[in-house]
Design a protein around this motif. Structure first.
Motif, PDB file in Angstrom:
ATOM      1  N   PRO A   1       0.829  -1.211   0.000  1.00  0.00           N
ATOM      2  CA  PRO A   1       0.000   0.000   0.000  1.00  0.00           C
ATOM      3  C   PRO A   1       0.861   1.258   0.000  1.00  0.00           C
ATOM      4  CG  PRO A   1       0.126  -0.915   2.200  1.00  0.00           C
ATOM      5  CD  PRO A   1       0.813  -1.893   1.301  1.00  0.00           C
ATOM      6  N   ARG A   2       0.236   2.377  -0.304  1.00  0.00           N
ATOM      7  CA  ARG A   2       0.934   3.670  -0.278  1.00  0.00           C
ATOM      8  C   ARG A   2       0.893   4.297   1.114  1.00  0.00           C
ATOM      9  NH1 ARG A   2       1.677   6.265  -5.289  1.00  0.00           N
ATOM     10  NH2 ARG A   2       0.840   5.113  -7.078  1.00  0.00           N
ATOM     11  N   VAL A   3      -0.252   4.153   1.792  1.00  0.00           N
ATOM     12  CA  VAL A   3      -0.467   4.830   3.067  1.00  0.00           C
ATOM     13  C   VAL A   3      -0.986   3.812   4.079  1.00  0.00           C
ATOM     14  CG1 VAL A   3      -1.639   6.737   4.253  1.00  0.00           C
ATOM     15  CG2 VAL A   3      -1.076   6.941   1.819  1.00  0.00           C
ATOM     16  N   ILE A   4      -0.554   3.960   5.323  1.00  0.00           N
ATOM     17  CA  ILE A   4      -0.985   3.040   6.385  1.00  0.00           C
ATOM     18  C   ILE A   4      -1.322   3.840   7.630  1.00  0.00           C
ATOM     19  CG2 ILE A   4       1.297   2.617   7.440  1.00  0.00           C
ATOM     20  CD1 ILE A   4       0.488  -0.422   7.386  1.00  0.00           C
ATOM     21  N   ARG A   5      -2.229   3.331   8.438  1.00  0.00           N
ATOM     22  CA  ARG A   5      -2.595   3.987   9.685  1.00  0.00           C
ATOM     23  C   ARG A   5      -3.041   2.920  10.683  1.00  0.00           C
ATOM     24  NH1 ARG A   5      -8.580   6.759   8.414  1.00  0.00           N
ATOM     25  NH2 ARG A   5      -9.756   4.793   8.342  1.00  0.00           N
ATOM     26  N   ALA A   6      -3.234   3.351  11.928  1.00  0.00           N
ATOM     27  CA  ALA A   6      -3.742   2.456  12.966  1.00  0.00           C
ATOM     28  C   ALA A   6      -4.907   3.138  13.668  1.00  0.00           C
ATOM     29  CB  ALA A   6      -2.646   2.120  13.961  1.00  0.00           C
ATOM     30  N   VAL A   7      -5.963   2.369  13.898  1.00  0.00           N
ATOM     31  CA  VAL A   7      -7.195   2.901  14.497  1.00  0.00           C
ATOM     32  C   VAL A   7      -7.503   2.095  15.757  1.00  0.00           C
ATOM     33  CG1 VAL A   7      -9.647   3.368  14.127  1.00  0.00           C
ATOM     34  CG2 VAL A   7      -8.038   3.554  12.213  1.00  0.00           C
ATOM     35  N   LEU A   8      -7.936   2.776  16.794  1.00  0.00           N
ATOM     36  CA  LEU A   8      -8.295   2.120  18.049  1.00  0.00           C
ATOM     37  C   LEU A   8      -9.793   1.860  18.084  1.00  0.00           C
ATOM     38  CD1 LEU A   8      -7.011   1.208  20.761  1.00  0.00           C
ATOM     39  CD2 LEU A   8      -7.808   3.388  21.720  1.00  0.00           C
ATOM     40  N   TYR A   9     -10.163   0.606  18.332  1.00  0.00           N
ATOM     41  CA  TYR A   9     -11.562   0.196  18.442  1.00  0.00           C
ATOM     42  C   TYR A   9     -11.815  -0.386  19.828  1.00  0.00           C
ATOM     43  CZ  TYR A   9     -12.579   0.486  13.397  1.00  0.00           C
ATOM     44  OH  TYR A   9     -12.796   0.920  12.099  1.00  0.00           O
ATOM     45  N   ARG A  10     -13.057  -0.232  20.273  1.00  0.00           N
ATOM     46  CA  ARG A  10     -13.507  -0.973  21.449  1.00  0.00           C
ATOM     47  C   ARG A  10     -14.254  -2.200  20.960  1.00  0.00           C
ATOM     48  NH1 ARG A  10     -18.028  -1.924  24.497  1.00  0.00           N
ATOM     49  NH2 ARG A  10     -17.626  -2.389  26.702  1.00  0.00           N
ATOM     50  N   TYR A  11     -13.861  -3.357  21.479  1.00  0.00           N
ATOM     51  CA  TYR A  11     -14.507  -4.621  21.132  1.00  0.00           C
ATOM     52  C   TYR A  11     -15.247  -5.164  22.353  1.00  0.00           C
ATOM     53  CZ  TYR A  11     -12.113  -5.518  16.643  1.00  0.00           C
ATOM     54  OH  TYR A  11     -11.670  -5.480  15.333  1.00  0.00           O
ATOM     55  N   ARG A  12     -16.388  -5.769  22.120  1.00  0.00           N
ATOM     56  CA  ARG A  12     -17.079  -6.529  23.158  1.00  0.00           C
ATOM     57  C   ARG A  12     -17.683  -7.760  22.518  1.00  0.00           C
ATOM     58  NH1 ARG A  12     -22.454  -6.493  22.578  1.00  0.00           N
ATOM     59  NH2 ARG A  12     -23.470  -4.734  21.514  1.00  0.00           N
ATOM     60  N   PHE A  13     -17.829  -8.812  23.315  1.00  0.00           N
ATOM     61  CA  PHE A  13     -18.503 -10.004  22.801  1.00  0.00           C
ATOM     62  C   PHE A  13     -19.976  -9.672  22.508  1.00  0.00           C
ATOM     63  CE2 PHE A  13     -15.391 -13.123  24.856  1.00  0.00           C
ATOM     64  CZ  PHE A  13     -14.866 -13.506  23.635  1.00  0.00           C
ATOM     65  N   THR A  14     -20.497 -10.216  21.430  1.00  0.00           N
ATOM     66  CA  THR A  14     -21.917 -10.066  21.133  1.00  0.00           C
ATOM     67  C   THR A  14     -22.758 -10.816  22.158  1.00  0.00           C
ATOM     68  OG1 THR A  14     -21.742 -11.961  19.634  1.00  0.00           O
ATOM     69  CG2 THR A  14     -21.595  -9.757  18.655  1.00  0.00           C
ATOM     70  N   THR A  15     -23.998 -10.433  22.265  1.00  0.00           N
ATOM     71  CA  THR A  15     -24.940 -11.163  23.108  1.00  0.00           C
ATOM     72  C   THR A  15     -25.409 -12.403  22.348  1.00  0.00           C
ATOM     73  OG1 THR A  15     -26.846  -9.963  22.231  1.00  0.00           O
ATOM     74  CG2 THR A  15     -25.700  -8.988  24.122  1.00  0.00           C
ATOM     75  N   TRP A  16     -26.167 -13.258  23.039  1.00  0.00           N
ATOM     76  CA  TRP A  16     -26.724 -14.441  22.370  1.00  0.00           C
ATOM     77  C   TRP A  16     -27.609 -14.021  21.190  1.00  0.00           C
ATOM     78  CZ3 TRP A  16     -25.407 -19.431  23.308  1.00  0.00           C
ATOM     79  CH2 TRP A  16     -24.732 -19.707  24.502  1.00  0.00           C
ATOM     80  N   LYS A  17     -28.416 -12.988  21.396  1.00  0.00           N
ATOM     81  CA  LYS A  17     -29.305 -12.541  20.322  1.00  0.00           C
ATOM     82  C   LYS A  17     -28.513 -11.962  19.152  1.00  0.00           C
ATOM     83  CE  LYS A  17     -33.367  -9.658  19.404  1.00  0.00           C
ATOM     84  NZ  LYS A  17     -32.827  -9.136  18.127  1.00  0.00           N
ATOM     85  N   GLU A  18     -27.531 -11.109  19.450  1.00  0.00           N
ATOM     86  CA  GLU A  18     -26.706 -10.534  18.379  1.00  0.00           C
ATOM     87  C   GLU A  18     -25.974 -11.621  17.610  1.00  0.00           C
ATOM     88  OE1 GLU A  18     -25.546  -6.189  20.354  1.00  0.00           O
ATOM     89  OE2 GLU A  18     -24.412  -8.002  20.880  1.00  0.00           O
ATOM     90  N   ARG A  19     -25.537 -12.617  18.320  1.00  0.00           N
ATOM     91  CA  ARG A  19     -24.830 -13.726  17.658  1.00  0.00           C
ATOM     92  C   ARG A  19     -25.765 -14.454  16.684  1.00  0.00           C
ATOM     93  NH1 ARG A  19     -22.120 -16.336  15.120  1.00  0.00           N
ATOM     94  NH2 ARG A  19     -21.177 -18.349  15.494  1.00  0.00           N
ATOM     95  N   ARG A  20     -26.997 -14.699  17.108  1.00  0.00           N
ATOM     96  CA  ARG A  20     -27.965 -15.373  16.236  1.00  0.00           C
ATOM     97  C   ARG A  20     -28.323 -14.502  15.035  1.00  0.00           C
ATOM     98  NH1 ARG A  20     -30.347 -16.850  21.215  1.00  0.00           N
ATOM     99  NH2 ARG A  20     -31.819 -15.118  21.007  1.00  0.00           N
TER     100      ARG A  20
END
Length: 474
Positions: free
Chosen positions: A433-452
């Motif tokens: 690639p020509r350009v690169i960056r880094a981004v900070l994310y917050r992750y959480r496990f999905t709920t049972w419903k979100e997973r389905r």
């Protein structure tokens, strides 16, 4: 030597210790063979020659003080793999005592040479734990020789420090260990979740409280029971092995849990292990000079145990520290504090020369750490992904990554093949690639419903830029 010096009822325990530690060495040398050069080699992120220029031999004993080259690293790794296999396959069982001792000491010295120049990528407790256990195993002797009881007691002393040190770190650290709530967060925020971590996270909270209570018993009570007569010592060893197996099921921690389970065998006599491994015990011979060597080594390790023992009861307890450059007797501990939210650094790049709000950014995907929310966390332990593990620390604070992260991004901009092989997916297979960056994310496990509903294991939210867009000219 008096009768107590030999322990014929621990013959199978010796076998388990030797084979198990040999397997851990095998995993460690395989990791070094694949990952050391792009991380620490001549053209790595933290080159060993640059590090050795600032270190004297006795500060970091290593064969690489003579000369470092990537070819020598490969040779050291291959020899380590070969020697590990001789142990795992039982070839050393019939060898003379001097040859057996030499084989184990060679394993220890070669891996010490790697760890002592491994810098940030090798700065974790399981490295010292493998070295300490491997040094003890060097003097256990082949299968036909009498089992030296002092070494089995020293293995229990090692297991005591691993578990009790971890327990004290917890009780002195995060309040959630005292109110039993740490596992409400831990399975989600641990460095590298595995395929079952999502399910462990969603266990009922009362069960999480029982998990913490079990951990406290295994780490604060059971270690003392290791030194009681049988069957109390057996109960302590089995309980520790059970809790460590629970950790194996719920996360990726290199070979830490595996080797701790192996150490627990030192508390189990043949009447217990024989039900699992019904092996016929051979006639064992006493080798007087070997007994003398064991006595000398045991005395040395008892003397060196003073500082680690004092550290256990210090208000400023050190975690995963070595008090000598040979890492013969160390102090251990883990997770004195628990993070409540999970953050991940996501590396993105583009081929666009001029950045606009419509620029297409593509993500690099790592082997083990979460990136794609729909990818199930994989199982890697006891194999260890060193770059992925350090990325977890990088998300906690940029200070953990200031020496190696920008060089890592530079390698990606160069399309460095060795570095790219450490990743699961390169989104730029044709040209870098020509350009690169880094981004900070917050992750959480999905709920049972979100997973389905979505099929995703994670839900993520962008937090901020971690590192602004960069080009090679920067």
């Amino acid at each position: 030597m008096p009768d107590w010096f030999h322990a014929p009822d621990l013959w199978i325990a010796r076998l388990v210790l030797q084979r198990g530690i040999g397997l851990c060495y095998l995993s460690a040398f395989l990791v070094a063979l694949e990952q050391f050069r792009p991380l620490l080699g001549e053209h790595g992120l933290l080159p060993v020659p640059r590090y050795l220029a600032r270190r004297r031999f006795w500060e970091a004993p290593s064969v690489f003080h003579l000369r470092y080259s990537d070819r020598l690293l490969v040779a050291v790794s291959l020899v380590g793999i070969l020697l590990s296999l001789t142990v795992v396959l039982g070839l050393t069982d019939s060898w003379p005592v001097p040859l057996t001792v030499a084989t184990w000491l060679a394993l220890w010295a070669l891996y010490l040479s790697i760890v002592n120049v491994g810098q940030t990528f090798y700065a974790f407790g399981w490295e010292s734990l493998l070295l300490e256990a491997g040094f003890l195993a060097a003097f256990l002797g082949p299968a036909w020789s009498a089992v030296p009881a002092p070494l089995l007691w020293l293995f229990r002393w090692l297991l005591f420090r691993v578990e009790f040190g971890a327990g004290l770190i917890k009780m002195r650290g995060d309040a959630c260990w005292r109110d039993l709530s740490c596992l409400d967060y831990h399975h989600e925020t641990q460095p590298m979740p595995n395929p079952l971590s999502w399910y462990f996270h969603h266990l009922p909270k009362p069960l999480h409280r029982l998990e913490v209570l079990g951990s406290h018993f295994a780490q604060l009570v059971a270690p003392f029971l290791l030194f009681f007569p049988q069957p109390i010592a057996t109960f302590a060893g089995l309980f520790m092995a059970l809790t460590q197996s629970w950790l194996v099921l719920s996360g990726n921690y290199s070979w830490l849990n595996f080797i701790t389970i192996i150490l627990a065998a030192s508390a189990l006599d043949d009447s217990v292990l024989g039900h699992v491994l019904p092996l016929e015990r051979p006639d064992m011979a006493v080798v007087p000079w070997h007994d003398g060597l064991v006595l000398a080594v045991s005395a040395l390790l008892v003397v060196l145990s003073y500082r680690p023992a004092r550290n256990l009861f210090s208000e400023r307890q050190l975690m995963n520290a070595s008090f000598d450059p040979l890492r013969l007797v160390n102090t251990y501990g883990a997770f004195g504090s628990i993070t409540r939210e999970r953050y991940e650094v996501v590396v993105e790049a583009t081929n666009d020369e001029h950045l606009t709000p419509h620029t297409e950014w593509r993500e690099y995907e790592f082997r083990g750490k979460p990136t794609d929310p729909k990818r199930r966390p994989p199982q890697w332990a006891p194999y260890h992904l060193r770059l992925d593990w350090l990325m977890w620390f990088a998300a906690l604070s940029p200070s953990y990554a200031h020496r190696w992260f920008v060089p890592f991004l530079e390698k990606l901009l160069q399309g460095d093949a060795a570095t790219l092989r450490l990743l699961r997916r390169n989104p730029f297979p044709d040209r870098p690639p020509r350009v690169i960056r880094a981004v900070l994310y917050r992750y959480r496990f999905t709920t049972w419903k979100e997973r389905r509903d979505t099929g995703a294991w994670w839900e993520r939210t962008r937090v901020s830029d971690y590192l602004p867009p960069m080009m090679l000219t920067d």
